[in-house]
Design a protein around this motif. Structure first.
Motif, short mmCIF file in Angstrom:
data_model
loop_
_atom_site.label_atom_id
_atom_site.label_comp_id
_atom_site.label_asym_id
_atom_site.label_seq_id
_atom_site.Cartn_x
_atom_site.Cartn_y
_atom_site.Cartn_z
N GLU A 55 0.80 -1.23 0.00
CA GLU A 55 0.00 0.00 0.00
C GLU A 55 0.83 1.28 0.00
O GLU A 55 0.45 2.28 0.60
N ALA A 56 1.96 1.24 -0.66
CA ALA A 56 2.78 2.45 -0.82
C ALA A 56 2.35 3.15 -2.10
O ALA A 56 1.94 2.51 -3.07
N VAL A 57 2.46 4.46 -2.10
CA VAL A 57 2.17 5.25 -3.30
C VAL A 57 3.49 5.51 -4.00
O VAL A 57 4.42 6.05 -3.41
N VAL A 58 3.55 5.09 -5.26
CA VAL A 58 4.77 5.26 -6.06
C VAL A 58 4.43 6.29 -7.14
O VAL A 58 3.45 6.12 -7.87
N THR A 59 5.23 7.34 -7.23
CA THR A 59 4.98 8.36 -8.26
C THR A 59 6.20 8.46 -9.16
O THR A 59 7.34 8.26 -8.73
N PHE A 60 5.91 8.78 -10.44
CA PHE A 60 6.95 8.85 -11.46
C PHE A 60 6.93 10.24 -12.07
O PHE A 60 5.88 10.71 -12.50
N GLN A 61 8.09 10.89 -12.10
CA GLN A 61 8.22 12.23 -12.65
C GLN A 61 9.15 12.16 -13.86
O GLN A 61 10.33 11.82 -13.71
#
Length: 158
Positions: A55-61
């Motif tokens: 349940e981790a939020v992974v974001t990509f920039q």
């Protein structure tokens, strides 16, 4: 009379074919998908000191300005499928910086809060080192190519 019937039949077939063509092509250029860059499937796993992070939020920039940002949420085993526009659709081509964010809300006594009843008095407790929530500090990067992309295991360390 025969000429008129054939002419009318030809016109009817032409109208139906035109209607089908326009009906099919309008889906491909609807307002939701118009101008979207292509995206490619990207999957991976997040671990912290070798253990899966659920349940981790992974974001990509994207590093390239033409790219689009994406995100994912890990499952119970830390696996994720990145999305840009639709669930699991993937990411744009190029290099992306990665940030991982997993927090709990705790009250003043340190108890984990799962439901907010009144504002105030709560704070976030990061369950992975805070530097991973920052694109520059995480030092995590992935490269997306025009294909299926198995990003492997992104192991977070203390």
């Amino acid at each position: 009379m025969t000429y008129s019937f054939r002419h009318s039949l030809a016109m009817l077939i032409l109208l139906v074919a035109t209607g089908l063509f326009l009906g099919c092509s309008s889906k491909a250029i609807d307002k939701w998908t118009r101008g979207r860059p292509p995206v490619y499937p990207a999957t991976g796993q997040i671990t912290y000191n070798g253990k899966p992070v659920a349940e981790a939020v992974v974001t990509f920039q994207p590093v390239d300005e033409a790219g689009r940002g994406g995100s994912a949420v890990t499952d119970s085993e830390g696996f994720f499928e990145a999305q840009t526009f639709d669930p699991g659709d993937g990411l744009t081509v190029g290099t992306h910086r990665v940030a991982v964010h997993k927090v709990q809300l705790v009250d003043a006594s340190g108890n984990v809060v799962t439901e907010i009843r009144e504002p105030g008095g709560l704070r976030e407790k990061s369950l992975v080192p805070k530097r991973y929530a920052n694109f520059e500090k995480s030092k995590l990067e992935v490269t997306i190519e025009e294909d299926e992309n198995d990003l492997g295991v992104l192991d977070l360390k203390d």
